[in-house]
Design a protein around this motif. Sequence first.
Motif, PDB file in Angstrom:
ATOM      1  N   GLY A 126       0.751  10.327   3.218  1.00  0.00           N
ATOM      2  CA  GLY A 126       1.586  11.147   4.612  1.00  0.00           C
ATOM      3  C   GLY A 126       0.395  12.065   5.443  1.00  0.00           C
ATOM      4  O   GLY A 126      -0.782  11.704   4.981  1.00  0.00           O
ATOM      5  N   LYS A 127       0.865  12.655   6.118  1.00  0.00           N
ATOM      6  CA  LYS A 127       0.071  13.400   7.220  1.00  0.00           C
ATOM      7  C   LYS A 127      -0.291  14.777   6.597  1.00  0.00           C
ATOM      8  O   LYS A 127       0.722  15.463   6.254  1.00  0.00           O
ATOM      9  CB  LYS A 127       0.858  13.343   8.545  1.00  0.00           C
ATOM     10  CG  LYS A 127       0.193  14.247   9.603  1.00  0.00           C
ATOM     11  CD  LYS A 127      -1.265  13.665  10.366  1.00  0.00           C
ATOM     12  CE  LYS A 127      -1.637  14.659  11.343  1.00  0.00           C
ATOM     13  NZ  LYS A 127      -2.919  14.112  11.743  1.00  0.00           N
ATOM     14  N   GLY A 185       0.772  -1.279   0.008  1.00  0.00           N
ATOM     15  CA  GLY A 185      -0.104  -0.226  -0.145  1.00  0.00           C
ATOM     16  C   GLY A 185       0.578   1.221   0.170  1.00  0.00           C
ATOM     17  O   GLY A 185       0.214   2.381   0.105  1.00  0.00           O
ATOM     18  N   TRP A 186       1.970   1.028  -0.108  1.00  0.00           N
ATOM     19  CA  TRP A 186       2.925   2.259  -0.055  1.00  0.00           C
ATOM     20  C   TRP A 186       2.935   3.476  -1.205  1.00  0.00           C
ATOM     21  O   TRP A 186       2.872   4.761  -0.945  1.00  0.00           O
ATOM     22  CB  TRP A 186       4.354   1.938  -0.298  1.00  0.00           C
ATOM     23  CG  TRP A 186       5.715   2.839  -0.007  1.00  0.00           C
ATOM     24  CD1 TRP A 186       6.433   3.299  -0.896  1.00  0.00           C
ATOM     25  CD2 TRP A 186       5.683   3.386   1.238  1.00  0.00           C
ATOM     26  NE1 TRP A 186       7.389   4.026  -0.015  1.00  0.00           N
ATOM     27  CE2 TRP A 186       6.926   4.268   1.123  1.00  0.00           C
ATOM     28  CE3 TRP A 186       5.143   3.566   2.626  1.00  0.00           C
ATOM     29  CZ2 TRP A 186       7.547   5.142   2.063  1.00  0.00           C
ATOM     30  CZ3 TRP A 186       5.916   4.235   3.658  1.00  0.00           C
ATOM     31  CH2 TRP A 186       6.998   5.167   3.235  1.00  0.00           C
ATOM     32  N   HIS A 201       8.577   9.205   2.568  1.00  0.00           N
ATOM     33  CA  HIS A 201       7.342   9.957   2.791  1.00  0.00           C
ATOM     34  C   HIS A 201       7.341  10.560   4.091  1.00  0.00           C
ATOM     35  O   HIS A 201       6.437  10.718   5.012  1.00  0.00           O
ATOM     36  CB  HIS A 201       6.280   8.938   2.713  1.00  0.00           C
ATOM     37  CG  HIS A 201       5.846   8.243   1.623  1.00  0.00           C
ATOM     38  ND1 HIS A 201       4.841   7.317   1.042  1.00  0.00           N
ATOM     39  CD2 HIS A 201       6.649   8.007   0.475  1.00  0.00           C
ATOM     40  CE1 HIS A 201       5.008   6.783   0.137  1.00  0.00           C
ATOM     41  NE2 HIS A 201       5.971   7.131  -0.380  1.00  0.00           N
ATOM     42  N   ILE A 202       8.435  11.166   4.473  1.00  0.00           N
ATOM     43  CA  ILE A 202       8.638  12.225   5.657  1.00  0.00           C
ATOM     44  C   ILE A 202       7.832  13.405   5.646  1.00  0.00           C
ATOM     45  O   ILE A 202       7.813  14.170   4.663  1.00  0.00           O
ATOM     46  CB  ILE A 202      10.188  12.330   5.949  1.00  0.00           C
ATOM     47  CG1 ILE A 202      10.945  11.015   5.978  1.00  0.00           C
ATOM     48  CG2 ILE A 202      10.464  13.447   7.128  1.00  0.00           C
ATOM     49  CD1 ILE A 202      10.605  10.320   7.289  1.00  0.00           C
ATOM     50  N   ASP A 203       7.255  13.855   6.824  1.00  0.00           N
ATOM     51  CA  ASP A 203       6.345  14.803   6.890  1.00  0.00           C
ATOM     52  C   ASP A 203       6.795  16.093   7.446  1.00  0.00           C
ATOM     53  O   ASP A 203       6.087  17.089   7.399  1.00  0.00           O
ATOM     54  CB  ASP A 203       4.882  14.324   7.667  1.00  0.00           C
ATOM     55  CG  ASP A 203       4.138  13.041   7.338  1.00  0.00           C
ATOM     56  OD1 ASP A 203       3.730  13.190   6.175  1.00  0.00           O
ATOM     57  OD2 ASP A 203       4.550  12.073   7.961  1.00  0.00           O
ATOM     58  N   GLY A 204       8.044  16.025   7.790  1.00  0.00           N
ATOM     59  CA  GLY A 204       8.570  17.380   8.293  1.00  0.00           C
ATOM     60  C   GLY A 204      10.163  17.084   8.768  1.00  0.00           C
ATOM     61  O   GLY A 204      10.538  16.050   9.033  1.00  0.00           O
ATOM     62  N   PHE A 205      10.822  18.169   8.975  1.00  0.00           N
ATOM     63  CA  PHE A 205      12.221  18.054   9.485  1.00  0.00           C
ATOM     64  C   PHE A 205      12.504  19.096  10.458  1.00  0.00           C
ATOM     65  O   PHE A 205      11.928  20.264  10.323  1.00  0.00           O
ATOM     66  CB  PHE A 205      13.038  18.303   8.379  1.00  0.00           C
ATOM     67  CG  PHE A 205      13.104  17.500   7.357  1.00  0.00           C
ATOM     68  CD1 PHE A 205      13.862  16.296   7.150  1.00  0.00           C
ATOM     69  CD2 PHE A 205      12.385  17.604   6.095  1.00  0.00           C
ATOM     70  CE1 PHE A 205      13.445  15.214   6.255  1.00  0.00           C
ATOM     71  CE2 PHE A 205      12.231  16.838   4.840  1.00  0.00           C
ATOM     72  CZ  PHE A 205      12.918  15.593   4.981  1.00  0.00           C
ATOM     73  N   ARG A 206      13.447  18.694  11.429  1.00  0.00           N
ATOM     74  CA  ARG A 206      13.855  19.585  12.477  1.00  0.00           C
ATOM     75  C   ARG A 206      15.161  19.629  12.470  1.00  0.00           C
ATOM     76  O   ARG A 206      15.978  18.701  12.323  1.00  0.00           O
ATOM     77  CB  ARG A 206      13.410  18.767  13.938  1.00  0.00           C
ATOM     78  CG  ARG A 206      14.082  19.757  15.096  1.00  0.00           C
ATOM     79  CD  ARG A 206      15.366  18.827  15.615  1.00  0.00           C
ATOM     80  NE  ARG A 206      15.893  19.473  16.836  1.00  0.00           N
ATOM     81  CZ  ARG A 206      16.983  19.691  17.397  1.00  0.00           C
ATOM     82  NH1 ARG A 206      18.028  18.972  16.729  1.00  0.00           N
ATOM     83  NH2 ARG A 206      17.178  20.006  18.540  1.00  0.00           N
ATOM     84  N   TYR A 227      14.959  13.670  -1.084  1.00  0.00           N
ATOM     85  CA  TYR A 227      14.951  12.251  -1.387  1.00  0.00           C
ATOM     86  C   TYR A 227      14.029  11.556  -0.040  1.00  0.00           C
ATOM     87  O   TYR A 227      13.373  10.631  -0.187  1.00  0.00           O
ATOM     88  CB  TYR A 227      16.355  11.552  -1.148  1.00  0.00           C
ATOM     89  CG  TYR A 227      16.605  10.107  -0.970  1.00  0.00           C
ATOM     90  CD1 TYR A 227      16.269   9.187  -2.322  1.00  0.00           C
ATOM     91  CD2 TYR A 227      16.969   9.611  -0.060  1.00  0.00           C
ATOM     92  CE1 TYR A 227      16.374   8.299  -2.312  1.00  0.00           C
ATOM     93  CE2 TYR A 227      17.120   8.208  -0.197  1.00  0.00           C
ATOM     94  CZ  TYR A 227      16.818   7.204  -1.271  1.00  0.00           C
ATOM     95  OH  TYR A 227      16.864   5.969  -0.996  1.00  0.00           O
ATOM     96  N   TRP A 228      14.192  12.115   1.286  1.00  0.00           N
ATOM     97  CA  TRP A 228      13.542  11.509   2.357  1.00  0.00           C
ATOM     98  C   TRP A 228      12.209  11.820   2.216  1.00  0.00           C
ATOM     99  O   TRP A 228      11.235  10.919   2.670  1.00  0.00           O
ATOM    100  CB  TRP A 228      13.997  12.151   3.448  1.00  0.00           C
ATOM    101  CG  TRP A 228      15.249  11.556   4.215  1.00  0.00           C
ATOM    102  CD1 TRP A 228      16.658  12.305   4.080  1.00  0.00           C
ATOM    103  CD2 TRP A 228      15.704  10.421   4.791  1.00  0.00           C
ATOM    104  NE1 TRP A 228      17.577  11.503   4.568  1.00  0.00           N
ATOM    105  CE2 TRP A 228      17.002  10.035   5.045  1.00  0.00           C
ATOM    106  CE3 TRP A 228      14.769   9.251   5.045  1.00  0.00           C
ATOM    107  CZ2 TRP A 228      17.515   9.235   5.702  1.00  0.00           C
ATOM    108  CZ3 TRP A 228      15.437   8.023   5.596  1.00  0.00           C
ATOM    109  CH2 TRP A 228      16.697   8.321   5.795  1.00  0.00           C
ATOM    110  N   VAL A 229      11.639  12.917   1.518  1.00  0.00           N
ATOM    111  CA  VAL A 229      10.292  13.288   1.589  1.00  0.00           C
ATOM    112  C   VAL A 229       9.670  12.282   0.341  1.00  0.00           C
ATOM    113  O   VAL A 229       8.855  11.598   0.440  1.00  0.00           O
ATOM    114  CB  VAL A 229       9.945  14.713   0.840  1.00  0.00           C
ATOM    115  CG1 VAL A 229       8.663  14.740   0.506  1.00  0.00           C
ATOM    116  CG2 VAL A 229      10.498  15.448   1.874  1.00  0.00           C
ATOM    117  N   LYS A 230      10.535  12.038  -0.609  1.00  0.00           N
ATOM    118  CA  LYS A 230       9.911  11.361  -1.948  1.00  0.00           C
ATOM    119  C   LYS A 230       9.792   9.677  -1.789  1.00  0.00           C
ATOM    120  O   LYS A 230       9.141   9.033  -1.973  1.00  0.00           O
ATOM    121  CB  LYS A 230      10.670  11.491  -3.136  1.00  0.00           C
ATOM    122  CG  LYS A 230      10.015  12.980  -3.906  1.00  0.00           C
ATOM    123  CD  LYS A 230      10.755  13.394  -4.869  1.00  0.00           C
ATOM    124  CE  LYS A 230      10.082  14.671  -5.450  1.00  0.00           C
ATOM    125  NZ  LYS A 230      11.119  15.286  -6.540  1.00  0.00           N
TER     126      LYS A 230
END
Length: 633
Positions: A129-130, A123-124, A320-325, A314-317
């Motif tokens: 994402g959020k 299902g990826w 599927h990361i929703d944010g970065f600190r 790359y991390w987003v695509k």
Amino acid sequence: MDIIELQEGVYRPEYIYHGEDLGVSYSKEKTIIKLWAPTAQNVEIELYNYYKNDEPQETCDMFKDINGTWTVKLTGNYADKYYLFAINFGDRIERTIDPYAKGLAPNSQMGLIVNLKKTNPKGWEKDEGKSTNSPVNAVIYEVHVRDFSMSARSGLRNRGDYLAFTEQGSVNNQGLSTGLDHLKELGITHVHLLPVFDYASVDEQNRYEYNWGYDPHFYNVPEGSYANKPDSYHRIREFKQMVKTLHDHDIGVIMDVVYNHTYYTKESSFQKTAPGYFYRLINNCYLTNGSGCGNEIATERPMVRKFILDSLKYWVKEYHIDGFRFDLMGLMDKETFFSIEKVLHNINPNLLLYGEPWAAEPPNLEDYQKIYKGIQQDHKIGFFNDRFRDAIKGDTDGFVTGYINGKYETTNDIKRGTVGSIDYSFDIKDFTYKPEETINYVSAHDNLTLWDKINKSVSSASLKDRIKMNHLAQAIVLTSQGVPFIHGGEEFLRTKYGNHNSYNAGDHINQIKWERKTLYYDTFLYYKGLIKLRREHPAFRMNDPHMIKEKMHFLDSVDAAIGFVLKDYANGDEWKEIYVLYNPQHHWSRFWFNKQKKFNIVVNGKAGTDILHSFKSDNIKVPPISAMVLYVD
Ligand code: CA
């Protein structure tokens, strides 16, 4: 100061490469590998069937391509082959992995060509994402992967691993929910993970080692020590399963990223591929140390900025990361800071971006390049609000107190925080244009936990009063305008036994002690109730500074108590007027009104949206060391 080599010519403008294809591009039919090594005389790639082999099974020449790049096309299916580059600089040959590596052998001994399609959970493709619409709708929960599940009392099977976040139905020794179920029960919207990219300080094959992970090694591969096995396929697959499960439960995933220094310098892939290019230097050889960790990444150089942007994309695509600190964002240059916002929000306008607007030591940058509080205005990047934090509880590690534990002179700084640090009035203004630019918090992984800080600063107060102080601190955070951030485990009075810098202190100190959920269940319920109140009532989540000035008004107070009203159905709220009152003092405090109103109390000792008690009066009395929230229909 340490010295490193700077290769002549490495900064030449003709070596700036703009392509999107650095690193390994795999397909079943062919693999194309591109390396940026502008000053190399020639480059070979060594391919290994297994990372423990001494000799490569195949060695290929790479051809000199445009703008300092080297390319090789491998025909056939090269999935699961390990690789190293042999880069000839004339006087020596450096053997290294590329900074862009997407796969790694255990402990980053070699790069690995990965068929990423084989790592996707079911299902990826449909995982979206959020979505938060606005950062002020988020309630962020900061946690270290290992701390989350390492305790035997967590009731989790995959202790210390990514997969612990995928388990459901886990309970502590008293039957209260833990893990994912706990996060859902608490009601947070995003999990913010301490570093999960590959870091260097932990032996991935030794399950006993511990570190927070602020020691970057390879930026584009998940850390191996949190996988059931540290090989690339396990870590990538399990990381994605973690993200997918959290998304399935409507929880976003934020990564803590550390693009300000690397653990190794001379031995880093940056230095071995483009000597001198990636680090800030004085006199072309001395490393500067704004990170306090031995080097500073030169974010202002085009190919470094490109690397950071490529890595984030790359991390987003891929993940599927929703944010970065952003760790120590004060070390980054301004142009990179603005580029990150632009490029990432172009991909997904909902990504949450925030960072620390400071550095360990002043960065080796010109003044016009520097980042400081204020430059984020109207730019959709948040900064941790240390002024508000310290006003609430005092200094981070010492005996100095703040509003909740006895220093009432900070009243005006508390007001500054409650309005989202906007320019509210002559006296009440701080660094933001909009509330989304302030991360409001009282504790994080750094420094004493809130509970340890309270215990240290007011050790003579009764247990009951210390707990009340803790509740008041978080009530201030969760009823203020801005983006609330909670240090994971704080919701049951997390302790690290007074250790203020536990980065390598091991599990006993760091792990979330899930039995405390039972011990301090009232605190848990209080946090949960405040989160529910905030998430159900948009009045606490205004993001327009004009609306805040219009709808939020402070009440007159005769002492150190603070009161404000969110009025006229603020931000579309269903409640006409919401009264928020903080009293840090050891005596009752009273607020007077010019006429009688019918008040409904929803926060007073307990917290939530249910009416605890209703009364008609022209005044409200607030109990000692507490927050009250009341509404008028
Ligand atoms: Ca590692």
